[in-house]
Scaffold this motif. Structure first.
Motif, PDB file in Angstrom:
ATOM      1  N   HIS A  23       9.840  26.884 -28.878  1.00 33.14           N
ATOM      2  CA  HIS A  23       9.207  26.398 -29.573  1.00 33.14           C
ATOM      3  C   HIS A  23       8.745  25.591 -30.781  1.00 33.14           C
ATOM      4  CE1 HIS A  23       6.732  30.670 -27.918  1.00 33.14           C
ATOM      5  NE2 HIS A  23       8.110  30.522 -27.789  1.00 33.14           N
ATOM      6  N   ARG A  24       6.967  25.040 -31.196  1.00 28.36           N
ATOM      7  CA  ARG A  24       7.406  24.124 -32.207  1.00 28.36           C
ATOM      8  C   ARG A  24       6.959  24.909 -33.364  1.00 28.36           C
ATOM      9  NH1 ARG A  24       3.593  19.005 -33.890  1.00 28.36           N
ATOM     10  NH2 ARG A  24       3.228  19.627 -31.794  1.00 28.36           N
ATOM     11  N   VAL A  25       7.271  25.173 -33.925  1.00 29.59           N
ATOM     12  CA  VAL A  25       6.128  25.615 -35.122  1.00 29.59           C
ATOM     13  C   VAL A  25       4.903  25.186 -36.020  1.00 29.59           C
ATOM     14  CG1 VAL A  25       6.078  27.321 -38.108  1.00 29.59           C
ATOM     15  CG2 VAL A  25       8.084  27.461 -36.358  1.00 29.59           C
ATOM     16  N   ILE A  26       3.409  25.550 -35.993  1.00 30.51           N
ATOM     17  CA  ILE A  26       3.036  24.222 -36.296  1.00 30.51           C
ATOM     18  C   ILE A  26       2.719  25.144 -37.861  1.00 30.51           C
ATOM     19  CG2 ILE A  26       0.102  23.592 -36.393  1.00 30.51           C
ATOM     20  CD1 ILE A  26       0.667  24.335 -33.165  1.00 30.51           C
ATOM     21  N   ALA A  27       2.366  26.821 -37.904  1.00 29.74           N
ATOM     22  CA  ALA A  27       1.983  27.061 -39.154  1.00 29.74           C
ATOM     23  C   ALA A  27       3.002  27.946 -39.639  1.00 29.74           C
ATOM     24  CB  ALA A  27       0.637  26.890 -39.391  1.00 29.74           C
TER      25      ALA A  27
ATOM     26  N   ALA B   1      13.245  34.526 -39.493  1.00 31.52           N
ATOM     27  CA  ALA B   1      14.410  34.870 -38.926  1.00 31.52           C
ATOM     28  C   ALA B   1      12.956  34.877 -36.691  1.00 31.52           C
ATOM     29  CB  ALA B   1      15.148  36.633 -38.764  1.00 31.52           C
ATOM     30  N   ALA B   2      12.418  35.229 -37.037  1.00 35.52           N
ATOM     31  CA  ALA B   2      11.113  35.152 -36.134  1.00 35.52           C
ATOM     32  C   ALA B   2      11.067  33.720 -35.344  1.00 35.52           C
ATOM     33  CB  ALA B   2       9.751  36.294 -35.944  1.00 35.52           C
ATOM     34  N   ALA B   3      10.597  32.818 -36.854  1.00 33.21           N
ATOM     35  CA  ALA B   3      10.609  31.242 -36.242  1.00 33.21           C
ATOM     36  C   ALA B   3      11.449  30.829 -35.519  1.00 33.21           C
ATOM     37  CB  ALA B   3       9.971  30.815 -37.677  1.00 33.21           C
ATOM     38  N   ILE B   4      13.212  30.794 -36.382  1.00 35.61           N
ATOM     39  CA  ILE B   4      13.900  30.450 -35.580  1.00 35.61           C
ATOM     40  C   ILE B   4      14.688  31.098 -34.020  1.00 35.61           C
ATOM     41  CG2 ILE B   4      16.805  30.417 -35.387  1.00 35.61           C
ATOM     42  CD1 ILE B   4      16.343  30.663 -38.942  1.00 35.61           C
ATOM     43  N   TYR B   5      14.133  32.140 -33.628  1.00 33.41           N
ATOM     44  CA  TYR B   5      14.387  33.163 -32.440  1.00 33.41           C
ATOM     45  C   TYR B   5      13.140  31.900 -31.333  1.00 33.41           C
ATOM     46  CZ  TYR B   5      13.582  36.042 -28.787  1.00 33.41           C
ATOM     47  OH  TYR B   5      13.489  36.080 -27.434  1.00 33.41           O
ATOM     48  N   LEU B   6      12.081  31.720 -32.080  1.00 30.48           N
ATOM     49  CA  LEU B   6      11.202  31.331 -31.009  1.00 30.48           C
ATOM     50  C   LEU B   6      11.393  29.156 -30.711  1.00 30.48           C
ATOM     51  CD1 LEU B   6       7.795  33.074 -32.462  1.00 30.48           C
ATOM     52  CD2 LEU B   6       8.840  33.149 -30.353  1.00 30.48           C
ATOM     53  N   MET B   7      11.919  28.790 -32.111  1.00 29.76           N
ATOM     54  CA  MET B   7      11.838  27.272 -31.880  1.00 29.76           C
ATOM     55  C   MET B   7      13.544  27.295 -30.940  1.00 29.76           C
ATOM     56  SD  MET B   7      11.841  26.251 -35.584  1.00 29.76           S
ATOM     57  CE  MET B   7      12.706  26.790 -36.888  1.00 29.76           C
ATOM     58  N   CYS B   8      14.444  28.715 -30.771  1.00 26.49           N
ATOM     59  CA  CYS B   8      15.700  28.157 -30.463  1.00 26.49           C
ATOM     60  C   CYS B   8      15.166  28.504 -28.227  1.00 26.49           C
ATOM     61  CB  CYS B   8      16.261  29.436 -30.444  1.00 26.49           C
ATOM     62  SG  CYS B   8      17.349  28.555 -32.168  1.00 26.49           S
ATOM     63  N   ARG B   9      13.966  29.036 -28.309  1.00 26.07           N
ATOM     64  CA  ARG B   9      13.210  29.038 -26.855  1.00 26.07           C
ATOM     65  C   ARG B   9      11.731  27.998 -26.481  1.00 26.07           C
ATOM     66  NH1 ARG B   9      15.955  32.551 -28.663  1.00 26.07           N
ATOM     67  NH2 ARG B   9      17.277  34.332 -27.352  1.00 26.07           N
TER      68      ARG B   9
ATOM     69  N   ARG C  88       0.329  25.357 -24.797  1.00 29.40           N
ATOM     70  CA  ARG C  88      -0.180  26.944 -25.052  1.00 29.40           C
ATOM     71  C   ARG C  88       0.148  27.077 -26.546  1.00 29.40           C
ATOM     72  NH1 ARG C  88       1.158  31.100 -21.083  1.00 29.40           N
ATOM     73  NH2 ARG C  88      -0.007  30.614 -18.966  1.00 29.40           N
ATOM     74  N   VAL C  89      -1.127  27.512 -27.616  1.00 30.62           N
ATOM     75  CA  VAL C  89      -0.733  27.691 -28.415  1.00 30.62           C
ATOM     76  C   VAL C  89      -0.951  29.342 -28.643  1.00 30.62           C
ATOM     77  CG1 VAL C  89      -1.972  27.392 -31.292  1.00 30.62           C
ATOM     78  CG2 VAL C  89      -2.434  25.637 -29.533  1.00 30.62           C
ATOM     79  N   HIS C  90       0.199  29.853 -29.783  1.00 28.17           N
ATOM     80  CA  HIS C  90       1.003  31.316 -29.768  1.00 28.17           C
ATOM     81  C   HIS C  90       0.429  31.612 -31.454  1.00 28.17           C
ATOM     82  CE1 HIS C  90       2.991  31.459 -26.171  1.00 28.17           C
ATOM     83  NE2 HIS C  90       2.720  30.064 -26.388  1.00 28.17           N
ATOM     84  N   PHE C  91      -0.739  33.140 -32.030  1.00 27.07           N
ATOM     85  CA  PHE C  91      -0.702  33.442 -32.826  1.00 27.07           C
ATOM     86  C   PHE C  91      -0.033  34.317 -32.377  1.00 27.07           C
ATOM     87  CE2 PHE C  91      -4.257  30.748 -31.281  1.00 27.07           C
ATOM     88  CZ  PHE C  91      -4.196  30.178 -32.598  1.00 27.07           C
ATOM     89  N   ILE C  92       1.097  34.755 -34.357  1.00 30.55           N
ATOM     90  CA  ILE C  92       2.031  35.397 -34.161  1.00 30.55           C
ATOM     91  C   ILE C  92       1.925  36.508 -35.264  1.00 30.55           C
ATOM     92  CG2 ILE C  92       4.811  36.134 -33.637  1.00 30.55           C
ATOM     93  CD1 ILE C  92       4.784  33.412 -32.266  1.00 30.55           C
ATOM     94  N   GLU C  93       1.966  37.628 -35.213  1.00 27.73           N
ATOM     95  CA  GLU C  93       2.072  38.919 -36.061  1.00 27.73           C
ATOM     96  C   GLU C  93       3.397  38.924 -35.987  1.00 27.73           C
ATOM     97  OE1 GLU C  93       1.272  41.154 -39.931  1.00 27.73           O
ATOM     98  OE2 GLU C  93       0.272  39.343 -38.942  1.00 27.73           O
ATOM     99  N   VAL C  94       4.131  38.910 -37.691  1.00 33.11           N
ATOM    100  CA  VAL C  94       6.007  39.761 -37.617  1.00 33.11           C
ATOM    101  C   VAL C  94       5.525  40.955 -37.876  1.00 33.11           C
ATOM    102  CG1 VAL C  94       7.809  39.104 -38.234  1.00 33.11           C
ATOM    103  CG2 VAL C  94       6.419  37.222 -36.991  1.00 33.11           C
TER     104      VAL C  94
ATOM    105  N   ARG D 267       3.486  26.928 -30.565  1.00 32.61           N
ATOM    106  CA  ARG D 267       3.340  25.686 -29.841  1.00 32.61           C
ATOM    107  C   ARG D 267       4.062  25.475 -29.004  1.00 32.61           C
ATOM    108  NH1 ARG D 267      -1.233  21.069 -29.499  1.00 32.61           N
ATOM    109  NH2 ARG D 267      -1.843  21.364 -27.191  1.00 32.61           N
ATOM    110  N   LYS D 268       4.257  26.170 -27.670  1.00 35.32           N
ATOM    111  CA  LYS D 268       5.156  25.488 -26.000  1.00 35.32           C
ATOM    112  C   LYS D 268       4.300  24.936 -25.585  1.00 35.32           C
ATOM    113  CE  LYS D 268       8.716  27.441 -23.701  1.00 35.32           C
ATOM    114  NZ  LYS D 268       9.252  28.621 -23.193  1.00 35.32           N
TER     115      LYS D 268
END
Length: 84
Positions: free
Chosen positions: A47-51, A37-45, A70-76, A66-67
């Motif tokens: 972001h490109r999911v790298i890993a 869900a977090a990945a989908i949320y970010l992609m809609c905004r 900038r590269v973002h490291f995310i803890e869900v 990545r957006k």
């Protein structure tokens, strides 16, 4: 810390070890669903999911995105109930 201090609490009366395994599996699946869900949320905004679930020597990074430059490291974090 003594080894006895690190033991898990006794299960509630009537709960078998299989129930605890089922509880763990349910939490694991809920965590994966939250990461998706977090990945989908970010992609809609934008972001490109790298890993996803990137393993390191010291732990795991749930999402790396990545957006722009900038590269973002995310803890869900998943919370089973809604508060407030």
């Amino acid at each position: 810390m003594a080894a006895s201090d690190r033991r898990r609490p006794a299960p509630p009366p009537g709960q078998s070890p299989a129930d605890r395994i089922g509880d763990h599996l349910g939490r694991y699946r809920a965590g994966l669903a939250a990461e998706s869900a977090a990945a989908i949320y970010l992609m809609c905004r934008g972001h490109r999911v790298i890993a996803r679930r990137y393993k390191t020597r010291v732990g795991e990074i749930d999402l790396i995105t990545r957006k722009g430059r900038r590269v973002h490291f995310i803890e869900v974090k998943y919370r089973g109930t809604r508060h407030g």
